[in-house]
Scaffold this motif. Structure first.
Motif: not given
Lengths: 116, 309
Positions: A67, A92, A96, A99-100, A103, A107, A112, B288-289, B292-293, B296-297, B299
């Motif tokens: 990350f 962007t 992203i 990245l999502m 993640l 998960w 995580l 992390w849960k 972080l999400p 990110l959103s 942004m």
């Protein structure tokens, strides 16, 4: 050497000076075995304190690395928004979303979950 | 050249004095939260208490555990304080010494280097408690650093600049009003970054005695302590720089900045006096849960916001 290094120089000089003052002022009784052994709530230290590697924390560090590198890639956004707003928005959003998805994959894989 | 060095020196010394009185503020506020007086015996209303503390800490016995690695053991507290002081070369008041173009980047760099001071301190003291405390603290700092950088980046996207001086001299609106949730997670993240109370897992008193700094005494401990409290002040300063716009008051423009910084520093103490410690797995899940999400959103939201505006 430019003047921008002066804060760095002073910041590296002051703490050793503080430590030197503390060293000069400090009280120095005769050292004893019990004082010099590592603190373990009244037990004598038995094994080496350097524990073997914990996989849980190692995985976390790997996740962090991934990350953090992504963050480095995202860093120039505030500046590139000046130059080319629409394509920056597109890039962007795409990066992203990637990245999502990463993640969500992590998960789903369960890396995580701290306690499992 | 000489006058520049003297200016920086005064800057750093005043930061250390501020840090000293911040510890007094913390003890006083915690005292009144627990319905007692706090330090009030030293001279006038206990005001010189921090200086008495410094003299006491410095004259204490220095002990280096026999099994510790001596040089890293001495080096790490100094590194901690050096990094904490280095933040303050970025202090964006209205007559700054430097005009760094990418001050926010330097802020991120130094705050990620802070991990190493803890890591070296915990590893070098060669004690089980210290190592466990250091590992926990590093895992926590690392996790929150990801969301901290992302939140900061979303704020910077709206500010369209990395320049801290520009932010304190021309930004009349405040991001905390534009995106309140962003500010809230930023504040929680700074709490976790500085290892403060709801997240002070690195020094959980009952389990780890004092975390990574058990083996440190006298001067070394004083340095670690100073670094920690300077970091709190730094974080509150940068909170007010990034998330609260400047209030134009002519030559008094610095005063609101200082007041906001003091308010956030007070908030750190207030949280310490109020909230219980979190469980470790919940702490990690929070980072992390949810953070972080969310960051990110955030942004994407802020990038599209700035284009619409």
């Amino acid at each position: 050497m430019t003047t921008s290094f002066y804060p760095v120089i002073l910041a590296t000089v002051i703490p050793p000076m503080v430590f030197a003052i503390a060293w000069i002022l400090s009280n120095r009784p005769i050292p004893s075995m019990n004082k010099l052994s590592p603190y373990e709530c009244g037990f004598d230290p038995k094994n080496n304190a350097r524990l073997p590697f914990s996989l849980r924390f190692f995985l976390l560090a790997v996740l962090f690395l991934v990350f953090d590198i992504e963050i480095v890639l995202l860093m120039p956004i505030p500046l590139s928004l000046f130059l080319n707003p629409m394509s920056t928005l597109l890039e962007t959003t795409i990066s992203i979303i990637i990245l999502m998805l990463g993640l969500i994959h992590e998960w789903n894989e369960g890396s995580l979950d701290w306690s499992s | 050249m000489m006058h520049l060095l003297i200016c920086i020196l005064i800057n750093y010394l005043l930061v250390m004095v501020a840090m000293a009185f911040f510890t007094l503020l913390e003890r006083k506020v915690l005292g009144y939260i627990q319905i007692r007086k706090g330090p009030n015996k030293v001279s006038l209303m206990g005001l010189p208490q921090p200086f008495a503390d410094v003299i006491k800490l410095f004259t204490k016995e220095v002990s280096f555990p026999s099994s510790s690695n001596l040089y890293p053991f001495i080096f790490s507290p100094m590194m901690g304080l050096a990094l904490a002081l280095l933040f303050w070369s970025l202090y964006p008041y209205s007559s700054p010494l430097f005009f760094p173009m990418y001050g926010a980047l330097l802020f991120l760099c130094i705050s990620s280097l802070n991990v190493y001071a803890t890591l070296i301190a915990g590893w070098a003291s060669n004690s089980k408690y210290a190592l466990l405390g250091a590992i926990r603290s590093i895992a926590q700092t690392i996790s929150y650093e990801v969301s901290m950088a992302l939140i900061l980046l979303s704020a910077l996207i709206i500010l369209l600049s990395f320049n801290l001086i520009l932010m304190t001299s021309s930004q009349w609106s405040s991001i905390s009003l534009l995106l309140p949730p962003l500010f809230m997670i930023w504040f929680i993240t700074t709490l976790a970054e500085t290892n403060r109370t709801p997240f002070d897992l690195s020094e959980g008193e009952s389990e780890l005695v004092s975390g990574f700094n058990v083996e440190f005494s006298a001067g070394s401990f004083a340095l670690i302590f100073m670094a920690e409290y300077t970091n709190i002040l730094t974080m509150s300063l940068f909170t007010s720089v990034f998330f609260f716009g400047m209030i134009p008051l002519g030559i008094f423009t610095d005063i609101p900045l200082v007041l906001k910084t003091m308010f956030f520093a007070f908030l750190f103490i207030w949280v310490r006096g109020t909230l219980p410690r979190m469980r470790y797995d919940k702490l990690m899940n929070l980072a992390w849960k949810s953070f972080l999400p969310l960051s990110l959103s955030m942004m994407i939201l802020s990038t599209s916001l700035i284009i619409i505006i």
